[in-house]
Design a protein around this motif. Structure first.
Motif, PDB file in Angstrom:
ATOM      1  N   PHE A  13       0.829  -1.208   0.000  1.00 28.67           N
ATOM      2  CA  PHE A  13       0.000   0.000   0.000  1.00 28.67           C
ATOM      3  C   PHE A  13       0.863   1.257   0.000  1.00 28.67           C
ATOM      4  O   PHE A  13       0.625   2.209  -0.750  1.00 28.67           O
ATOM      5  N   ILE A  14       1.905   1.270   0.844  1.00 32.82           N
ATOM      6  CA  ILE A  14       2.775   2.455   0.941  1.00 32.82           C
ATOM      7  C   ILE A  14       3.492   2.702  -0.373  1.00 32.82           C
ATOM      8  O   ILE A  14       3.569   3.836  -0.879  1.00 32.82           O
ATOM      9  N   VAL A  15       4.062   1.650  -0.955  1.00 33.25           N
ATOM     10  CA  VAL A  15       4.830   1.818  -2.193  1.00 33.25           C
ATOM     11  C   VAL A  15       3.934   2.265  -3.338  1.00 33.25           C
ATOM     12  O   VAL A  15       4.256   3.189  -4.092  1.00 33.25           O
ATOM     13  N   ILE A  16       2.756   1.626  -3.455  1.00 30.60           N
ATOM     14  CA  ILE A  16       1.844   2.002  -4.543  1.00 30.60           C
ATOM     15  C   ILE A  16       1.366   3.436  -4.375  1.00 30.60           C
ATOM     16  O   ILE A  16       1.305   4.212  -5.339  1.00 30.60           O
ATOM     17  N   SER A  17       1.067   3.836  -3.139  1.00 27.41           N
ATOM     18  CA  SER A  17       0.621   5.215  -2.891  1.00 27.41           C
ATOM     19  C   SER A  17       1.723   6.206  -3.220  1.00 27.41           C
ATOM     20  O   SER A  17       1.478   7.258  -3.828  1.00 27.41           O
ATOM     21  N   SER A  18       2.959   5.871  -2.830  1.00 26.84           N
ATOM     22  CA  SER A  18       4.092   6.772  -3.098  1.00 26.84           C
ATOM     23  C   SER A  18       4.298   6.953  -4.588  1.00 26.84           C
ATOM     24  O   SER A  18       4.493   8.062  -5.089  1.00 26.84           O
ATOM     25  N   ALA A  83      12.699  -0.641  -5.437  1.00 29.02           N
ATOM     26  CA  ALA A  83      11.779   0.495  -5.422  1.00 29.02           C
ATOM     27  C   ALA A  83      12.483   1.771  -4.987  1.00 29.02           C
ATOM     28  O   ALA A  83      12.227   2.850  -5.522  1.00 29.02           O
ATOM     29  N   LYS A  84      13.390   1.655  -4.009  1.00 22.98           N
ATOM     30  CA  LYS A  84      14.139   2.835  -3.562  1.00 22.98           C
ATOM     31  C   LYS A  84      14.910   3.458  -4.714  1.00 22.98           C
ATOM     32  O   LYS A  84      14.947   4.679  -4.889  1.00 22.98           O
ATOM     33  N   VAL A  85      15.561   2.610  -5.485  1.00 21.32           N
ATOM     34  CA  VAL A  85      16.351   3.110  -6.609  1.00 21.32           C
ATOM     35  C   VAL A  85      15.450   3.771  -7.640  1.00 21.32           C
ATOM     36  O   VAL A  85      15.756   4.842  -8.167  1.00 21.32           O
ATOM     37  N   GLN A  86      14.305   3.133  -7.921  1.00 22.17           N
ATOM     38  CA  GLN A  86      13.371   3.700  -8.889  1.00 22.17           C
ATOM     39  C   GLN A  86      12.864   5.069  -8.424  1.00 22.17           C
ATOM     40  O   GLN A  86      12.795   6.020  -9.202  1.00 22.17           O
ATOM     41  N   SER A 433      22.200  15.788   6.773  1.00 26.18           N
ATOM     42  CA  SER A 433      23.564  15.392   6.429  1.00 26.18           C
ATOM     43  C   SER A 433      23.990  14.209   7.284  1.00 26.18           C
ATOM     44  O   SER A 433      24.552  13.231   6.800  1.00 26.18           O
ATOM     45  N   LYS A 434      23.698  14.280   8.563  1.00 25.02           N
ATOM     46  CA  LYS A 434      24.072  13.196   9.472  1.00 25.02           C
ATOM     47  C   LYS A 434      23.327  11.925   9.098  1.00 25.02           C
ATOM     48  O   LYS A 434      23.892  10.834   9.062  1.00 25.02           O
ATOM     49  N   LYS A 435      22.048  12.091   8.811  1.00 23.98           N
ATOM     50  CA  LYS A 435      21.228  10.941   8.442  1.00 23.98           C
ATOM     51  C   LYS A 435      21.775  10.294   7.174  1.00 23.98           C
ATOM     52  O   LYS A 435      21.810   9.070   7.041  1.00 23.98           O
ATOM     53  N   TYR A 436      22.223  11.132   6.241  1.00 19.03           N
ATOM     54  CA  TYR A 436      22.709  10.602   4.970  1.00 19.03           C
ATOM     55  C   TYR A 436      24.071   9.940   5.125  1.00 19.03           C
ATOM     56  O   TYR A 436      24.272   8.798   4.747  1.00 19.03           O
ATOM     57  N   PHE A 437      25.016  10.677   5.714  1.00 22.27           N
ATOM     58  CA  PHE A 437      26.384  10.176   5.760  1.00 22.27           C
ATOM     59  C   PHE A 437      26.575   9.059   6.774  1.00 22.27           C
ATOM     60  O   PHE A 437      27.494   8.269   6.648  1.00 22.27           O
ATOM     61  N   ASP A 438      25.725   9.011   7.803  1.00 22.93           N
ATOM     62  CA  ASP A 438      25.869   7.972   8.813  1.00 22.93           C
ATOM     63  C   ASP A 438      25.009   6.756   8.521  1.00 22.93           C
ATOM     64  O   ASP A 438      24.988   5.804   9.281  1.00 22.93           O
ATOM     65  N   SER A 439      24.283   6.765   7.410  1.00 21.97           N
ATOM     66  CA  SER A 439      23.349   5.676   7.123  1.00 21.97           C
ATOM     67  C   SER A 439      24.118   4.400   6.788  1.00 21.97           C
ATOM     68  O   SER A 439      24.957   4.392   5.881  1.00 21.97           O
ATOM     69  N   PRO A 440      23.850   3.279   7.482  1.00 22.76           N
ATOM     70  CA  PRO A 440      24.534   2.024   7.154  1.00 22.76           C
ATOM     71  C   PRO A 440      24.100   1.468   5.803  1.00 22.76           C
ATOM     72  O   PRO A 440      24.791   0.638   5.228  1.00 22.76           O
ATOM     73  N   ASP A 441      22.950   1.959   5.284  1.00 22.34           N
ATOM     74  CA  ASP A 441      22.466   1.454   4.006  1.00 22.34           C
ATOM     75  C   ASP A 441      22.975   2.254   2.813  1.00 22.34           C
ATOM     76  O   ASP A 441      22.651   1.939   1.669  1.00 22.34           O
ATOM     77  N   LEU A 442      23.774   3.303   3.098  1.00 26.99           N
ATOM     78  CA  LEU A 442      24.182   4.190   2.015  1.00 26.99           C
ATOM     79  C   LEU A 442      25.002   3.460   0.964  1.00 26.99           C
ATOM     80  O   LEU A 442      24.726   3.537  -0.227  1.00 26.99           O
ATOM     81  N   GLU A 443      26.010   2.738   1.408  1.00 29.96           N
ATOM     82  CA  GLU A 443      26.895   2.065   0.458  1.00 29.96           C
ATOM     83  C   GLU A 443      26.124   1.046  -0.368  1.00 29.96           C
ATOM     84  O   GLU A 443      26.267   0.967  -1.580  1.00 29.96           O
ATOM     85  N   ARG A 444      25.266   0.277   0.290  1.00 35.39           N
ATOM     86  CA  ARG A 444      24.470  -0.713  -0.420  1.00 35.39           C
ATOM     87  C   ARG A 444      23.521  -0.048  -1.409  1.00 35.39           C
ATOM     88  O   ARG A 444      23.347  -0.504  -2.538  1.00 35.39           O
ATOM     89  N   SER A 445      22.915   1.081  -0.988  1.00 35.81           N
ATOM     90  CA  SER A 445      21.984   1.787  -1.860  1.00 35.81           C
ATOM     91  C   SER A 445      22.686   2.326  -3.094  1.00 35.81           C
ATOM     92  O   SER A 445      22.180   2.218  -4.213  1.00 35.81           O
TER      93      SER A 445
END
Length: 457
Positions: A13-18, A83-86, A433-445
């Motif tokens: 539901f969330i993804v389709i709505s987004s 979906a994140k990448v899209q 900035s902190k949220k972005y640079f400290d995100s553990p998922d950044l490299e994978r994303s």
């Protein structure tokens, strides 16, 4: 048939709505862009971009509406990553669409070539200079800003970038500038103690060599030049209030001397050029000024007190707090500068507010307007800090018919609103900035995005 878990239903539901919302935003922005832009018709719309965006949205919807019953958690996570990448690609394209939309400028008056002037403002990206730019642009003149961005900021004049009457030059006026102009407002110089004490030699060079260059330019093109001097030429005055005929009481080797004496030499140079080379000069002795676009950490009374109050920190008053200052709102100063330039008066003119307040009174005024839990406390006095400062503006009233109009509380309220927005913007940027640079998922994303190729785009 087994039911799909509730978590999966919510994710779908969330993804389709987004995705639907993003597609609607793209469609709406595209419609507005081509409806309001008379130079482009709806037939000129980039069909490839629209097809690509639509395809991405359709892919996202297919991915999450056709979820097999036997899907595993890992597969669901992979689809979420996809979906994140899209969505990220869609966001990039939305930004590109916004960037291609024609800029909207404040409305300016039309002047024909006889009445329109080419005006150079040195330091035009600074606090006072940017407000002067706004006024002159709205009046219909061509404005050229020269700034080395030591204390100036492009953000102060970004709303004029690209306008046919505006030009921004990244230039240090310690070096000569060769352009054709009708008037010069020479405002370039750091004006707050932390800034001009940071590099005292450069401060002196800006106020001597820079002034020589501007006076030389005025001589060559026969332009009128206004020199922005300061109340600091009076030093720690022994005469109160200070008229233009007072010669001052300045320590030539103190920590403020680079600025105080630099401005005094700037005035001397102006009148030497006026006498020897017949240059039309105007000299404005500017007293304490405040308003939006002040530097948040410039060490001045207004910015210090407002920031401390907004952060619920202790409001620090240097010395015993009995020193007096006279504060004028920036729009009043701009009116005074323009009136002085338009006049035929060549002697120095004080531009300031004759209403005097002690520093301690001013601290309590700001505390009351801001609210909060800040306390007002005294700290060590600053060396060579003037004890009394109040302009005698008789000359400005008589010659220019000028005096300040904006009440203190109104001006302070506008300045507080500006500082509050700046703090929110700063805090939001730091948080993001902190949220972005400290995100553990950044490299994978990033890795997923680099390796992802949309199906039909």
């Amino acid at each position: 048939m087994p039911n799909v878990p509730i978590v999966k239903k919510r994710i779908k539901f969330i993804v389709i709505s987004s995705c639907s919302l993003i597609l609607l935003v793209i469609l709406y922005r595209s419609f507005l862009k081509h409806k309001t832009n008379g130079s482009q018709s709806i037939q000129n719309f980039d069909k490839d971009d629209w097809t690509a965006n639509s395809q991405i949205g359709e892919d996202l919807v297919k991915d999450f509406t056709n979820v097999p019953q036997h899907i595993t958690n890992q597969q669901l996570l992979n689809q979420l990553e996809h979906a994140k990448v899209q969505i990220s690609i869609l966001e990039d394209r939305v930004r590109a669409l916004e960037a291609s939309t024609p800029r909207k400028y404040p409305q300016v008056k039309y002047l024909n070539y006889k009445n329109r002037k080419r005006i150079l403002i040195t330091g035009g990206a600074g606090f006072v200079g940017s407000h002067l730019v706004d006024t002159l642009m709205v009046q219909g003149h061509e404005v050229i800003v020269a700034d080395n961005f030591f204390t100036g900021r492009k953000r102060n004049v970004e709303h004029w970038l690209g306008h046919e009457n505006f030009e921004l030059i990244h230039h240090d006026i310690v070096n000569p500038l060769f352009i054709e102009v009708d008037e010069i407002y020479h405002l370039a110089s750091p004006a707050s103690p932390p800034h001009y004490m940071y590099n005292p030699v450069k401060t002196i060079k800006t106020n001597t060599m820079g002034t020589i260059n501007m006076l030389g330019l005025a001589k060559r093109v026969m332009a009128k030049v206004l020199i922005a001097s300061t109340s600091e030429v009076y030093g720690d005055p022994t005469v109160h209030p200070q008229p233009e005929t007072y010669w001052g009481h300045v320590n030539p080797i103190g920590p403020r001397a680079c600025y105080d004496e630099g401005k005094r030499v700037s005035e001397t140079l102006s009148y030497a050029y006026a006498k020897q080379e017949n240059v039309k000069v105007r000299v404005a002795r500017i007293f304490n000024t405040y308003g939006p676009r002040m530097h948040m950490n410039d060490g001045r009374v207004v910015s210090n007190f407002i920031l401390q109050a907004l952060r619920n920190e202790t409001i620090t008053v240097y010395g015993n707090g009995k020193q007096t200052r006279s504060f004028q709102y920036v729009s009043d100063l701009v009116d005074g500068l323009i009136s002085l330039m338009a006049s035929n008066y060549s002697q120095p003119v004080n531009l300031g507010n004759p209403v005097e307040h002690t520093i301690e009174e001013f601290a309590w005024i700001i505390k009351k307007l801001v609210g909060g839990k800040s306390e007002v406390k005294q700290t060590d006095a600053v060396e060579d800090d003037p004890q009394r400062r109040k302009p005698d503006i008789t000359r400005a009233k008589t010659i220019l018919n000028w005096e300040p109009k904006v009440p203190l509380q109104m001006g302070i309220s506008r300045t507080i609103s500006y500082f509050r927005r700046e703090l929110e913007r700063s805090d939001r940027f730091q948080k993001d900035s902190k949220k972005y640079f400290d995100s553990p998922d950044l490299e994978r994303s990033q890795h997923s995005r680099q390796n992802f190729v949309p199906d039909k785009t």
